[in-house]
Enzyme design. Sequence first.
Site, PDB file in Angstrom:
ATOM      1  N   HIS A  74       1.001  -1.211   0.064  1.00 46.65           N
ATOM      2  CA  HIS A  74      -0.011  -0.136  -0.064  1.00 46.65           C
ATOM      3  C   HIS A  74       0.959   1.200   0.254  1.00 46.65           C
ATOM      4  O   HIS A  74       1.791   1.203   0.744  1.00 46.65           O
ATOM      5  CB  HIS A  74      -0.789   0.172   1.223  1.00 46.65           C
ATOM      6  CG  HIS A  74      -1.912   1.217   1.091  1.00 46.65           C
ATOM      7  ND1 HIS A  74      -2.986   1.416   0.695  1.00 46.65           N
ATOM      8  CD2 HIS A  74      -1.603   2.572   1.614  1.00 46.65           C
ATOM      9  CE1 HIS A  74      -3.412   2.577   0.665  1.00 46.65           C
ATOM     10  NE2 HIS A  74      -2.738   3.339   1.646  1.00 46.65           N
ATOM     11  N   ASP A 116     -15.236   2.360   6.789  1.00 52.79           N
ATOM     12  CA  ASP A 116     -14.366   2.996   6.591  1.00 52.79           C
ATOM     13  C   ASP A 116     -14.767   3.673   5.244  1.00 52.79           C
ATOM     14  O   ASP A 116     -14.537   4.826   5.007  1.00 52.79           O
ATOM     15  CB  ASP A 116     -13.210   2.110   6.115  1.00 52.79           C
ATOM     16  CG  ASP A 116     -12.006   2.988   5.199  1.00 52.79           C
ATOM     17  OD1 ASP A 116     -11.597   3.772   6.163  1.00 52.79           O
ATOM     18  OD2 ASP A 116     -11.784   2.806   4.142  1.00 52.79           O
ATOM     19  N   ARG A 123     -14.769  12.346   6.236  1.00 51.76           N
ATOM     20  CA  ARG A 123     -13.327  12.890   6.749  1.00 51.76           C
ATOM     21  C   ARG A 123     -12.858  13.866   5.575  1.00 51.76           C
ATOM     22  O   ARG A 123     -12.372  15.204   5.762  1.00 51.76           O
ATOM     23  CB  ARG A 123     -11.942  11.862   6.837  1.00 51.76           C
ATOM     24  CG  ARG A 123     -12.289  11.078   8.173  1.00 51.76           C
ATOM     25  CD  ARG A 123     -11.495   9.852   8.230  1.00 51.76           C
ATOM     26  NE  ARG A 123     -10.093  10.173   7.947  1.00 51.76           N
ATOM     27  CZ  ARG A 123      -9.207   9.441   7.211  1.00 51.76           C
ATOM     28  NH1 ARG A 123      -9.522   8.363   6.527  1.00 51.76           N
ATOM     29  NH2 ARG A 123      -8.072   9.884   6.894  1.00 51.76           N
ATOM     30  N   SER A 150      -7.934   3.521   8.864  1.00 52.02           N
ATOM     31  CA  SER A 150      -8.796   3.404   7.358  1.00 52.02           C
ATOM     32  C   SER A 150      -7.935   2.268   6.453  1.00 52.02           C
ATOM     33  O   SER A 150      -8.353   1.383   5.825  1.00 52.02           O
ATOM     34  CB  SER A 150      -8.819   4.762   6.623  1.00 52.02           C
ATOM     35  OG  SER A 150      -9.037   4.578   5.222  1.00 52.02           O
ATOM     36  N   LYS A 198      -9.007  -2.259   5.620  1.00 52.47           N
ATOM     37  CA  LYS A 198      -8.872  -2.824   4.160  1.00 52.47           C
ATOM     38  C   LYS A 198      -8.054  -3.500   3.864  1.00 52.47           C
ATOM     39  O   LYS A 198      -8.372  -4.844   3.660  1.00 52.47           O
ATOM     40  CB  LYS A 198      -9.121  -1.508   3.376  1.00 52.47           C
ATOM     41  CG  LYS A 198     -10.409  -0.445   3.350  1.00 52.47           C
ATOM     42  CD  LYS A 198     -10.332   0.230   2.137  1.00 52.47           C
ATOM     43  CE  LYS A 198      -9.157   1.197   1.943  1.00 52.47           C
ATOM     44  NZ  LYS A 198      -9.489   2.696   2.909  1.00 52.47           N
TER      45      LYS A 198
END
Length: 426
Positions: free
Chosen positions: A85, A164, A171, A186, A190
């Site tokens: 990520h 999320d 947000r 967040s 996931k």
Amino acid sequence: MSGFAAVDVIRTKRDGGVLSDAQIDWVVDAYTRGRVADEQMSALAMAILLRGMTGAEIARWTAAMIASGERLDLSAVHRPTVDKHSTGGVGDKITLPLTPLVAACGAAVPQLSGRGLGHTGGTLDKLESIPGWRAALSNAEFTAQLRDVGAVICAAGEGLAPADRKLYALRDVTGTVEAIPLIASSIMSKKIAEGTGALVLDVKVGSGAFMKSVDDARELARTMVELGGAHGVRTVALLTDMSTPLGRTVGNAVEVTESVEVLAGGGPADVVELTLALAREMLAAAGLPDVDPADALRDGRAMDSWRAMIEAQGGDPDAPMPVANEVEVVRAETDGVVAAVDAYAIGIAAWRLGAGRARKEDPVSAAAGVVLHRRPGDLVRAGDPLYELRADDPARIPAARAEAARAVTVADRVTPAAPLVIERIG
């Protein structure tokens, strides 16, 4: 779950208190079900931004977000699973060559990706510039492709961490995107829900990143590494520089083209360097430390893996990429050396050209973007091309030109560049 009032949870955090496990479980569940209103969760998110959370609170918050939906079971894949990520940057096309590369080396990469917003690009937007390619896969399709091809890049299904999805949208419009506990939970909710066995994080630092300082990036990285470990996912993080765009392209189709060059054994040195650095971390985390990913770039296995991945999702890897209707070349006004190319300014310019979106529902142009002809350290003469602006709509060029004009600094000399990989955590 009952016995709580949203306003009491808000007051606890507003006053600097620590939320109990029961409070966290209740408020995340109640918000997901619509029993806590957006304005109440907005207030809590702002309190978290201002007051922070303990490690235990962040871990429980993350667990509650995972529990709001399903958790994928990848046990049928029969290869070690590892994901990556990135926290987002400009010209950050690394997922595109990295995913098939790591798959070509024996791991399986379940890459759930997102779309771009503002100055940062989205992996799904880039891939959708390939004719026929589709981002939406069912859980069964996702698992089957991971088993058969070893690589999949797609959108997260509706069932993964639905809390999320609601909270992220909130947000974005309430000025609480920067809250490190909420960023960490967040991302990790996931990634843990997708079922991967290991995870490598690319935490960007610099003008083109959400984290502008090394200290903030380090705090975010440590928080996420701890969350991964707490949930049984082997997690490491690299802090990487995002003061300069990665590679020479910023956009959608142009970044796909550059990624294919990397898979063919070429491409810009910085993109190759970061792709290989992350690939080595991913293979080590997956229990394959002795496999050299550079070999798979040289011998064509990575390209074969890319083609199989694109074809499995309906894409044509041989199709010509979209080309912009309008191209404006910006040239150097003086002799010198390129001292800096500011990632944020180039990212905003690409967004102005149509490569990005201001709101989630906005369309993006596949062909729009910026192509850099010079990077920091390159010598230039007056009249040499510095970069080109590409757009489908000529009316977009002037605003992009104004943004990009601030990006490139030509000077008499250049200071040594910062290393691309700043630090390893985990």
